[in-house]
Design an enzyme around this catalytic site. Sequence first.
Site, PDB file in Angstrom:
ATOM      1  N   GLU A   9      24.000  67.400  -9.188  1.00  0.00           N
ATOM      2  CA  GLU A   9      23.581  66.816  -7.906  1.00  0.00           C
ATOM      3  C   GLU A   9      22.283  66.050  -8.116  1.00  0.00           C
ATOM      4  O   GLU A   9      21.341  66.139  -7.324  1.00  0.00           O
ATOM      5  CB  GLU A   9      23.402  67.925  -6.845  1.00  0.00           C
ATOM      6  N   GLU A  43      25.272  78.419  -5.232  1.00  0.00           N
ATOM      7  CA  GLU A  43      23.979  78.900  -4.706  1.00  0.00           C
ATOM      8  C   GLU A  43      23.969  80.376  -4.326  1.00  0.00           C
ATOM      9  O   GLU A  43      23.548  80.736  -3.229  1.00  0.00           O
ATOM     10  CB  GLU A  43      23.541  78.018  -3.526  1.00  0.00           C
TER      11      GLU A  43
HETATM   12  O1  G3I Z   1      30.062  66.528  10.449  1.00  0.00           O
HETATM   13  C1  G3I Z   1      29.001  66.590  11.398  1.00  0.00           C
HETATM   14  C2  G3I Z   1      29.218  65.611  12.466  1.00  0.00           C
HETATM   15  O2  G3I Z   1      30.383  65.950  13.176  1.00  0.00           O
HETATM   16  C3  G3I Z   1      27.996  65.603  13.384  1.00  0.00           C
HETATM   17  O3  G3I Z   1      28.136  64.594  14.330  1.00  0.00           O
HETATM   18  C4  G3I Z   1      26.734  65.345  12.583  1.00  0.00           C
HETATM   19  C5  G3I Z   1      25.490  65.430  13.428  1.00  0.00           C
HETATM   20  O4  G3I Z   1      24.358  65.749  12.654  1.00  0.00           O
HETATM   21  O5  G3I Z   1      26.624  66.325  11.590  1.00  0.00           O
HETATM   22  C6  G3I Z   1      27.702  66.290  10.689  1.00  0.00           C
HETATM   23  O6  G3I Z   1      27.553  67.252   9.715  1.00  0.00           O
HETATM   24  C7  G3I Z   1      26.532  67.033   8.750  1.00  0.00           C
HETATM   25  C8  G3I Z   1      27.190  66.915   7.397  1.00  0.00           C
HETATM   26  O7  G3I Z   1      26.213  66.869   6.412  1.00  0.00           O
HETATM   27  C9  G3I Z   1      28.076  65.677   7.267  1.00  0.00           C
HETATM   28  O8  G3I Z   1      27.320  64.523   7.387  1.00  0.00           O
HETATM   29  C10 G3I Z   1      25.608  68.219   8.805  1.00  0.00           C
HETATM   30  O9  G3I Z   1      24.904  68.220  10.025  1.00  0.00           O
HETATM   31  C11 G3I Z   1      24.654  68.169   7.664  1.00  0.00           C
HETATM   32  O10 G3I Z   1      23.918  69.396   7.619  1.00  0.00           O
HETATM   33  C12 G3I Z   1      25.421  68.039   6.364  1.00  0.00           C
HETATM   34  O11 G3I Z   1      24.482  67.983   5.329  1.00  0.00           O
HETATM   35  C13 G3I Z   1      25.020  68.183   4.035  1.00  0.00           C
HETATM   36  C14 G3I Z   1      24.424  69.462   3.441  1.00  0.00           C
HETATM   37  O12 G3I Z   1      24.840  69.617   2.113  1.00  0.00           O
HETATM   38  C15 G3I Z   1      24.891  70.701   4.184  1.00  0.00           C
HETATM   39  O13 G3I Z   1      26.252  70.894   3.970  1.00  0.00           O
HETATM   40  C16 G3I Z   1      24.631  66.995   3.193  1.00  0.00           C
HETATM   41  O14 G3I Z   1      25.341  65.836   3.680  1.00  0.00           O
HETATM   42  C17 G3I Z   1      24.982  67.244   1.738  1.00  0.00           C
HETATM   43  O15 G3I Z   1      24.428  66.221   0.944  1.00  0.00           O
HETATM   44  C18 G3I Z   1      24.392  68.577   1.284  1.00  0.00           C
HETATM   45  O16 G3I Z   1      24.811  68.840  -0.030  1.00  0.00           O
HETATM   46  C19 G3I Z   1      24.285  70.026  -0.644  1.00  0.00           C
HETATM   47  C20 G3I Z   1      25.331  70.567  -1.602  1.00  0.00           C
HETATM   48  O17 G3I Z   1      26.546  70.756  -0.935  1.00  0.00           O
HETATM   49  C21 G3I Z   1      24.862  71.880  -2.243  1.00  0.00           C
HETATM   50  N1  G3I Z   1      23.554  71.705  -2.868  1.00  0.00           N
HETATM   51  C22 G3I Z   1      22.516  71.113  -2.030  1.00  0.00           C
HETATM   52  C23 G3I Z   1      23.007  69.780  -1.461  1.00  0.00           C
HETATM   53  C24 G3I Z   1      21.921  69.082  -0.693  1.00  0.00           C
HETATM   54  O18 G3I Z   1      21.611  69.845   0.436  1.00  0.00           O
END
Ligand code: G3I
Length: 365
Positions: A255, A150
């Site tokens: 994805e 990205e």
């Molecule tokens: O790990 C923490 C946890 O400790 C905490 O308790 C919890 C509370 O909300 O959050 C957890 O982290 C979350 C993480 O996912 C793991 O579940 C983050 O808040 C959350 O923002 C994160 O979202 C991920 C997102 O990327 C941001 O990294 C999504 O699962 C994941 O599907 C998404 O994937 C991205 C690709 O990497 C790149 N392209 C877009 C795609 C969709 O957004």
Amino acid sequence: MIQRSILVTTLLTAALTGPAQTPTLREAFKDDFLIGMAINTRQIEEKDPAAARLIQQQFSAVTPENIMKAEIIHPGWDVYNFDLADKLVAYAQKNNIKVNAHNLIWHSQLPGYVHRINNADSLRTWFTNHITTIASRYDGKVYSWDVVNEALNEDGTLRNSVFLQKLGPDYLIEAFRLAQKAAPHTKLYYNDYNIEQPKKRAGAIALIKKIQAAGVRVDGVGIQGHWRANNVPMADIEASIREFSALGIEVMFTELDLGVLPNPWDNTTADVGQTAANRAGMNPYPGGLPDSVADIQAKAYADLFRLFLKYKGKVTRITFWGLDDGMSWLNDWPIRGRTNYPLLFDRNYQPKKAYFNVIATKQQP
Ligand code: G3I
């Protein structure tokens, strides 16, 4: 009623596993492309036997949804946390599944200390150590890396990330050069959303040509494919497959999910930094996916897979962003707490109409 639901479950399970009936996704497309899914921590640890069985039966590739992002794998300047990534590699080896590691350089999900680095030399040191340490550890153990994720704006220019600001535009060439050195046996990809769209696609093509012109290896491009079931940009996707593959690189859909809920905006983005508030009408199907919407989604998935098959050889992997509707990131993005249905398996791990339509593209192209 209970008897009937047991029977249905048994039949569906048989359909998914029985040799004479419906093949699994990985079997159906084994001569065409890898079929992947985004795997989460519970699934890597095989906490849920039903999920573990389904992944093993259906998929030939996995992408870690979160655990190889910098925030998790490199939480302090000299601190690496390889536990889950090591488990993932062992899990994939055991199940004969390829790992696409995700990702080395991304502006999002960076650990806090990286944002506090304020001089270019220190950031360059972090960048070099991060790529070299992680990519070399998994060389030959993972199949491929999303080296940069990205990096582009919608108009095709470079995103104004901390990397662009402090390292300058050639940071992309540098990322691939470092990855090539650290991981000579691993395929190296550029990954982004909306790069099927003309302006952003042109930016991605220019970027890939620039890396190639520097004599640095880039093996493929990942078009993420976070689209809406009623609005899949088929013509742009086909043009993208042709234009990217003309660069001599693999094209992947990395994805894939086809959401069915209303869009709070006019544009289509997958930028996790952009969110919206809930309001009336934005969560229309909390109790189940209506047949009419399931039909639209099933047709959209079939149209896509027919296109992918037309370009087999150029298209090398299709990865779904999650296993089942219940675990999709789209239940919480861009609006938290909705009920979305973007994948091929429902919340009980049962195949949806879209699943059977996808398999049918192979049986009656
Ligand atoms: O790990 C923490 C946890 O400790 C905490 O308790 C919890 C509370 O909300 O959050 C957890 O982290 C979350 C993480 O996912 C793991 O579940 C983050 O808040 C959350 O923002 C994160 O979202 C991920 C997102 O990327 C941001 O990294 C999504 O699962 C994941 O599907 C998404 O994937 C991205 C690709 O990497 C790149 N392209 C877009 C795609 C969709 O957004």
